[in-house]
Every structure is written in structure tokens, then in C-alpha cells.
Design a protein around this motif. Sequence first.
Motif, PDB file in Angstrom:
ATOM      1  N   LEU A 246       5.651  15.416  -1.833  1.00 51.52           N
ATOM      2  CA  LEU A 246       5.750  15.879  -3.215  1.00 51.52           C
ATOM      3  C   LEU A 246       4.388  16.187  -3.825  1.00 51.52           C
ATOM      4  O   LEU A 246       4.232  17.180  -4.540  1.00 51.52           O
ATOM      5  N   LEU A 247       3.415  15.323  -3.566  1.00 58.39           N
ATOM      6  CA  LEU A 247       2.096  15.499  -4.182  1.00 58.39           C
ATOM      7  C   LEU A 247       1.458  16.803  -3.704  1.00 58.39           C
ATOM      8  O   LEU A 247       0.904  17.556  -4.512  1.00 58.39           O
TER       9      LEU A 247
ATOM     10  N   ALA B 124       5.581   7.692  -0.866  1.00 59.14           N
ATOM     11  CA  ALA B 124       5.527   6.534   0.028  1.00 59.14           C
ATOM     12  C   ALA B 124       6.778   5.667  -0.080  1.00 59.14           C
ATOM     13  O   ALA B 124       6.808   4.538   0.429  1.00 59.14           O
ATOM     14  N   GLY B 125       7.821   6.178  -0.758  1.00 59.42           N
ATOM     15  CA  GLY B 125       9.090   5.463  -0.817  1.00 59.42           C
ATOM     16  C   GLY B 125       9.245   4.528  -1.993  1.00 59.42           C
ATOM     17  O   GLY B 125      10.233   3.785  -2.065  1.00 59.42           O
ATOM     18  N   GLY B 126       8.287   4.528  -2.924  1.00 55.99           N
ATOM     19  CA  GLY B 126       8.355   3.630  -4.074  1.00 55.99           C
ATOM     20  C   GLY B 126       8.753   4.337  -5.350  1.00 55.99           C
ATOM     21  O   GLY B 126       9.059   5.538  -5.356  1.00 55.99           O
TER      22      GLY B 126
ATOM     23  N   GLY C  68       0.831  -1.198   0.000  1.00 54.47           N
ATOM     24  CA  GLY C  68       0.000   0.000   0.000  1.00 54.47           C
ATOM     25  C   GLY C  68       0.866   1.249   0.000  1.00 54.47           C
ATOM     26  O   GLY C  68       1.904   1.293   0.664  1.00 54.47           O
ATOM     27  N   ARG C  69       0.476   2.229  -0.767  1.00 56.67           N
ATOM     28  CA  ARG C  69       1.229   3.486  -0.860  1.00 56.67           C
ATOM     29  C   ARG C  69       0.313   4.631  -0.449  1.00 56.67           C
ATOM     30  O   ARG C  69      -0.241   5.340  -1.295  1.00 56.67           O
TER      31      ARG C  69
ATOM     32  N   LEU D 140       3.441  10.514  -8.058  1.00 56.89           N
ATOM     33  CA  LEU D 140       4.010  11.265  -6.933  1.00 56.89           C
ATOM     34  C   LEU D 140       3.560  10.682  -5.592  1.00 56.89           C
ATOM     35  O   LEU D 140       4.322  10.678  -4.618  1.00 56.89           O
ATOM     36  N   GLN D 141       2.323  10.180  -5.527  1.00 54.78           N
ATOM     37  CA  GLN D 141       1.853   9.533  -4.299  1.00 54.78           C
ATOM     38  C   GLN D 141       2.736   8.328  -3.974  1.00 54.78           C
ATOM     39  O   GLN D 141       3.099   8.097  -2.813  1.00 54.78           O
TER      40      GLN D 141
END
Length: 737
Positions: free
Chosen positions: A268-269, A327-329, A260-261, A322-323
Amino acid sequence: MTSSDPSAAYTDLGLELSRLVGVATAKSVAKALEITTVGEMLHQFPRRYLARGDLTDLNQLPLDEEVTILARVVGLSTRYMQTRKGTISDVVITDNSGRPSALKISFFNGFKAKKELQPGVLAMFSGKVTLYGGNKSLTNPGYVLLPDDELAEHEVEVQAAKPVPIYPATAKFPSWKTEDVIEALLPALDLARVPDPVPPKFAARERLIPLWEAYELIHRPTSMEDFPRARKRFRYQEALALQTSLAQKRFEAVHQDATGRPLRPGGLLDAFDAQLPYTLTTGQREIGEVIAAEIAAGHPMHRLLQGEVGSGKTVIALRAMLQVVDAGGQAAFLAPTEVLAAQHLRSIAALLGGLGSGPLLGGPHATTLTLLAGSLTAVARKKAMLAAASGEAGIVIGTHALLSENVQFADLGLIVVDEQHRFGVEQRDALRSKAHKPAHLLVMTATPIPRTVAMTVFGDLEVSELTELPAGRAPITTHVAPLAEHPGWEKRVWARTREEVDAGHQVYVVCPKIGDDPDSVIEPAEIRGGEARPMAGVLDVVEYLRTVPALTGTRIQALHGRLDTGDKQETMAEFTAGNIDVLVSTTVIEVGVDVHNATLMVILDADRFGMSQLHQLRGRVGRGGHPGTCLLVTSLEPGHPSRKRLAAVEATIDGFVLAREDLELRREGDILGARQSGGRTGLRMLSVLRDGELIERARADATEIVAADPGLEFHPALKLEIETYVTEKNEAFLERG
């Protein structure tokens, strides 16, 4: 039906066809129709039926298509050829309308035809309708004589009542050959033992006739009332099998684990939203919220985002990427060509501004954009691959090069696919396999798809539609320029081009081929009085336009697929910068190209393009607040079927209306990507246009079945139907769109 049902053991449908009809017949069927098993042959259903009393309307036959017609011979004449040895036999036929026949049938050295096709004979003819000397004609068609008045009186009545089945045909395997094979096959089968893939409760609700009876009535109807009942059964059966296959894919996706992100406040978003120079449309906000929730969930998103050219799909995709980065992905953006990949890199970088100025230096508001394409130098490619593998690159934009085995990601969380119809399921899966857990998937298409088509072709994806255009998009006016009636209009087209250039704007001229090369793809030529009509090619048109007085002094340049990638990108950059006035191009500018100063598009030989392609192309103009104009230039005569398509494109700018028109004006298989002549061709009985409500019921039924029995252990006949008839070829058809 449960797995204990003894009929499930019936295996004859899986037999090689040669076992029941002989090796020679099986070989000819395999060569012509790509059919090798008894079951495939049994499911080679007639396309239509002719009542023997209803002769084919000969004035309504389409040009350049294989047809099967029922007609009565009223005359035959034979003459010697003047230029070589031999004879030509001209057969005069009638459809009993009283009108002169618009169709001429000729046989070269047709000794058998001369003997058999005597006045009064009822016959079925099969061949390709061409235009010769201004008349529609069939040359050396296949034919078969039908029983008529030579039978006994009782047999005449029985024969007259029986419809004539018309099967999918090829030039060397006409309808009646398929009928002969079916007639040999049916008595050898115990149709009552064929397991029924439709659960009894759905069969009862739909009022379906038994399966064995449906096979009989579809192939050997005794009256015109028989086959509609059989078709009803097979339409639902086909819809249920397709939708169950897709329901299994959705079920599998929902039950997969994904990372999950979730949204991260202050990331950023949020920074991107704060700097956007315009307000998102209601549709963009609503779809964005749906996507954000799905990306945050613990199972992979599978969503199709469709919307008109310029409706703002890229912004939605970028916000989703950007989401994931927040979230690190990482996110991968897959484009169909290098020109488009480079264009997306530029447009996304422009949208991000300072947020994409990377590389990551520990600051909260920047991420690295990386381009990965086959034409990169070895050093640049290695650097891009390292950025993807290390996680330094938050967003990786590329072409098929992203699918390469040696391309790795640190933590791939989202895959965005631009223009789904250019990528098959294997390519999608190859990219998804690069994630530690299944990645979220967002597919974007600017080719509008009617709801029922989307439910069938993209049934494993949830569908979102963007129906409104952002503020600032100017209207596009489309006009057909018919040179057959108005040859002088060609000069006006180039004068109009000069007017746009003088006003400070730019022009696209689109051609259906590159030119001067034997390897370029050329569609079958239209035949006009025996002469092939040449198509406009980019190289020839560039040279010609440089001689047109109205365009003297304008900067004209070519863009096409044979240029190397660097030259293509340089040409596109020059056009974007305003240093080229007229860009003569193939369809490489069809999607993704965004030049705000381009206001006119001239499409030469527009009849060579499909409706959705014309709609895509014209979406390249009118993007910068200036009104756009598209001229569809054609040399086809009035009344040609392709002129109807051009008129439809001229009449509306609503892509969804056009998509429906497309289904109505041309054969459904074409828009869905299925072959039309013989063989296993995608949808057999189902029409996504006509059977929308049935498809929706079948989708609901399939979802219910799979929810209770994901592996179809208690529905073995349905499982067998899917394994047998939702073949690899049809899977590819479904994924291709």
C-alpha cells in the motif's frame, strides 16, 4: 549516595505539616496553597527578593495580576462615602523615584489601616492591580509593616541588608504568611540530615553548595548575594529529578517488546507514494525514514512530530499508518473533537483515493477507513467496532470513543495522536493498552515548542521538527485592528470581508465565546472605569453581521460547540463546499479544518486568545494557493500587556519565534500549563527559557544514571525526590504541555 547512607533515613520531610506548625496553621496552608507536608512547605521557594532600599517601581505594575510591592507611605486621607455608610481611606505611597505614583491604594472602612499606615511607614502590600477611574489601584490589599527606623542602630543595619523574600501568594494568603510558616518550620528541622538527591560528581562539576546551606539561603538570605547560590543548586536539582523521571520512561519504552512492522515492497505504501500528486519535502522524507526505521524495530516508537500548520504532518502520519497496515497491523488516529475526526476521515480518504475505497476484498491495494465517534447511531457504532475488532479496518479514526473499554482491535500496531496538548497520559495509555504488545506512538502538534520546552514537557518522546512548508502554501499577512484608537476601522473590517466574498472567496469570523448562555466559559472581565468589557459571542455576532450594510446578501452561518455533532459536520461540509460565505465560529476551527477557498480570518477580541492559539487559527487561511489575511480586532487601549502579544503575532509568521516570545511575554507556567498561585505548580525554580543549557546537561546526566541504575537502587535520595516532588500534579503538567 548509596542505600547504606544513614541520612537517607531522615523522614521529617514526609511529616504532616500540622505536626510542626500546629493544626490551625496547617489547615490555612492546605486551604490556600494545597500543601500538607513539611517537605512541600520547605520547597515553597520565594519567587523573588526585594532589597529594602529598592522600593517597587509603581509605574511598571501589570494590570489584573496579584502583586506584592514594597513602598513607603507619604500620605493618608479619609473621607465618608456618599452612597452608603462608612469611610474610604486613600493611602499615598512612593517608590522614591520622584515621579507621581501611578498606583492608588484604598481601604473601605479601614480603621486599622488608618491607624497604622501613617506617613513615613515602610510597608509591603499584596493584592490585585485593577483599573478604576483610569488609575491603577489596589483595593483593600493585605499589608504588613516592615521594621525600619524604630529599631536600634545595629539592628537597623542588619535588617536593611536582609532581602525580603516574596513567596507565591493568593488573595487570602499573602507572601508574609508563608514567610511566617517557614520561620516556624526551619528551626524544627535538621537540614544537615536531608538526603542529597544530586550525586557528588555532578554536584562538584556544577559547583553546588551543600543542600542544607541552600535551604537556609533560599529562605533566609542575609544579603542579596546569598540566594542566587541557593537557586543555582535547586535549579539543577529540579532539572535532574524531572529529567531522570523522563529518562526512566524512555528506558522502559526502549526495553519493551513491540511487534516490528517492516516496510513491504510493492504494498500500500509504495502504491500511495506512486500516486502522490506532489513531491515530499526534504524534511518529510528524512523524518519519514526515521519513523519507518523505528516502526520496523522490535521496541515501541515514542515520537513527537511538530511542525507549522500546513507543513505536511498528516502525510507523514498516513505513510506510517500504511506501513503498519502493509505489515498486517492496524493504526488508530485519535483526534480531539468529532468535527476534526470527520475532517481527518475526509482528508485521509482524499489522499488515499482508490487505496482507501475498501472494504478489504483480498486485493493488495485497498484498506478500510473507519470512523468511530460517540455521535454515531447504535448500528453504525456497532459496525465500526466490529470492523476494528475483526481487523477489517486498517485505519480507525476517532475521538475519545476509541478509549472506551468495549472498543477492541485485532492487532493495533500504531497510535497517532493529533494535538498532544488535548490528551493526557492516562488517555494515551488507555489506547496503548488495547494492543497485544505496546503499540508504536506518533504524537503530532502544530503548536511549535522551543527545544528546551520540548525536552522538559515531552521528555519521554523523541522530537522531530518539520520546518519547511510544502510548495503551494501562500503567505499569510496579519494586521492588528485597534478599535480603541481607530473606532472607524470596524466598518473597514466588514468592507474588507465583503471584498473577499465578492472575489469568490470565503471568510472566518472567530469569537471567544458562544453567547447568550450563562454556562459558556468567560474569562475574567477587564475592568474599565468599573465597567466590565463584554466579549464577542458567536450568536450575537451572527445577528449583528446580518444587519451590516456591507454584508447584505452574503450567506452567514454559525458554528460552535453547542450544536449537535450532525449539525456541526453539516455546517462544516457546507462551508467546505462553498455554500457559506462567512462562517462565524468559536475555536472549534482551530486545528485540522482545511478549506482551500478561505482567504480571510477576522478574530474578534483577539486579546482574549493566547499567541499559539492565534497562530493556529490564522493557519486556517491561505491554504489553497491564494494569499491569506488575518485581522486581529481588539478594543484594548494602547499599552495594555495583551497588546504586546498581538503585536508579536502581527510581526512574524514563524511559530517557533512566537513560542519563544510567548515564554518571554507571559509567565512561563501559563504556556506550560501550570498554575501560578501557590501550591505545587509544575516547575518551582527552573526556567525552560533561561536554563536551556542546564536542562541539556541534566538530561545527559539523567540518561547516564538511568542507563547504569534503571530502578535508582543506588540513588535512593534521587528516587525519593522524584517520588515526592515529581508529583501526580506535575506528571499531568508534563504530559499536558
